[in-house]
Design a protein around this motif. Structure first.
Motif, short mmCIF file in Angstrom:
data_model
loop_
_atom_site.label_atom_id
_atom_site.label_comp_id
_atom_site.label_asym_id
_atom_site.label_seq_id
_atom_site.Cartn_x
_atom_site.Cartn_y
_atom_site.Cartn_z
N ARG A 1 0.83 -1.21 0.00
CA ARG A 1 0.00 0.00 0.00
C ARG A 1 0.87 1.26 0.00
O ARG A 1 0.56 2.25 -0.68
CB ARG A 1 -0.93 -0.01 1.21
CG ARG A 1 -2.03 -1.09 1.16
CD ARG A 1 -3.04 -0.81 0.06
NE ARG A 1 -4.10 -1.79 0.00
CZ ARG A 1 -5.30 -1.65 0.57
NH1 ARG A 1 -5.57 -0.55 1.26
NH2 ARG A 1 -6.22 -2.59 0.43
N ASP B 1 2.53 1.65 -3.46
CA ASP B 1 1.51 2.13 -4.38
C ASP B 1 1.29 3.63 -4.21
O ASP B 1 1.20 4.38 -5.20
CB ASP B 1 0.21 1.36 -4.14
CG ASP B 1 -0.87 1.70 -5.14
OD1 ASP B 1 -0.60 1.67 -6.36
OD2 ASP B 1 -2.01 2.00 -4.71
N GLN B 2 1.24 4.08 -2.97
CA GLN B 2 1.06 5.51 -2.70
C GLN B 2 2.23 6.32 -3.21
O GLN B 2 2.05 7.40 -3.80
CB GLN B 2 0.90 5.73 -1.20
CG GLN B 2 0.79 7.20 -0.80
CD GLN B 2 0.60 7.38 0.70
OE1 GLN B 2 -0.45 7.08 1.23
NE2 GLN B 2 1.63 7.86 1.39
N SER C 1 1.96 9.22 -6.05
CA SER C 1 2.00 10.55 -5.43
C SER C 1 2.56 11.61 -6.36
O SER C 1 2.26 12.80 -6.20
CB SER C 1 2.86 10.51 -4.16
OG SER C 1 4.23 10.30 -4.48
N ILE D 1 0.81 3.65 6.39
CA ILE D 1 -0.61 3.62 6.01
C ILE D 1 -1.33 2.67 6.96
O ILE D 1 -0.85 1.57 7.25
CB ILE D 1 -0.79 3.14 4.55
CG1 ILE D 1 -0.25 4.20 3.58
CG2 ILE D 1 -2.25 2.86 4.25
CD1 ILE D 1 -0.36 3.80 2.13
#
Length: 250
Positions: free
Chosen positions: A33, A36-37, A41, A200
């Motif tokens: 996660r 992926d962020q 971004s 996260i």
């Protein structure tokens, strides 16, 4: 273990009205996660290379994982999860794959593999699993035009380094065994910024909550049959590429 068997399971599910799902719980892994962020971004600029690796040093465990008839091998064991993460991150199927398999400790099934996928837009996504690695490479290594991110392990150790300004002066050469080089000279501290890896809040139980709600008729499956069709296609392409030592178009 194959697209054919998957279709038999889906057909049986449709015919009987019973739920059929695949255990893709690693979509909720925090390292995924976070990676992926970071990719989405924009902090790294245009991302052109993503490397996702899982390394161990104990070979294949002595159970179903080391026998072909029971679906053994690292492509089907760990690969299916890392490929699912790749598809979730990219939001589309790759264009091509070139893959190699390793048989260091097991001749019947692969005990490791490396697969390089190309996507529209020029992104190269490398997925690798190894079981004879006594020094692990980073879990994630992400390169963009403006920076690099490294997530070392599942504990979210690592860092992000971003360029804040161009070098005002010509690079100062550094000394190597064969002489001076400007190409590999490091950036000066005032032109880069180092950031910690973000965290996260994610809960793996969301996968199981979805299954319960699907059974109760309250939600649709998050892990869909079409997604699993795509993953089987990717894994079969890995085997085809490795066996034929060729790039396979998807």
């Amino acid at each position: 273990m194959s697209s054919e068997v998957l279709e038999e399971m889906i057909e049986a599910s449709n015919r009987t009205g019973q739920l059929f799902t695949v255990h893709q719980n690693r979509r909720w892994d925090e390292d995924f996660r976070v990676a992926d962020q970071i990719v989405k971004s924009g902090d790294l600029g245009r991302v052109f290379s993503i490397q996702s690796r899982v390394h161990g040093s104990r070979g294949i465990p002595g159970d179903w994982r080391n026998t072909k008839e029971h679906g053994g091998g690292m492509v089907l064991d760990w690969g299916v999860h890392l490929l699912d993460q790749m598809n979730m991150m990219m939001g589309k199927m790759p264009k091509t794959v070139y893959a190699t398999l390793s048989n260091v400790t097991n001749e019947e099934v692969d005990d490791g593999f490396t697969a390089m996928f190309t996507f529209d837009g020029g992104v190269v996504f490398t997925v690798e699993v190894g079981t004879s690695n006594f020094i692990n490479l980073p879990r994630w290594y992400i390169q963009g035009l403006n920076g690099t991110a490294e997530i070392t392990d599942w504990d979210l150790s690592g860092k992000i380094v971003i360029a804040t300004a161009d070098e005002e002066h010509d690079a100062v050469p550094i000394v190597t065994a064969a002489g001076l080089t400007k190409t590999m000279a490091p950036r000066t501290p005032e032109t880069i910024k180092e950031l910690p890896i973000p965290r996260i809040d994610t809960d793996i139980k969301d996968y199981y909550r979805n299954i319960a709600k699907v059974v109760n008729g309250e939600e649709k499956q998050i892990v869909t049959h079409d997604q699993q069709r795509e993953l089987m296609h990717l894994m079969e392409a890995i085997f085809e590429s490795a066996e034929g030592n060729k790039v396979v178009t998807l």
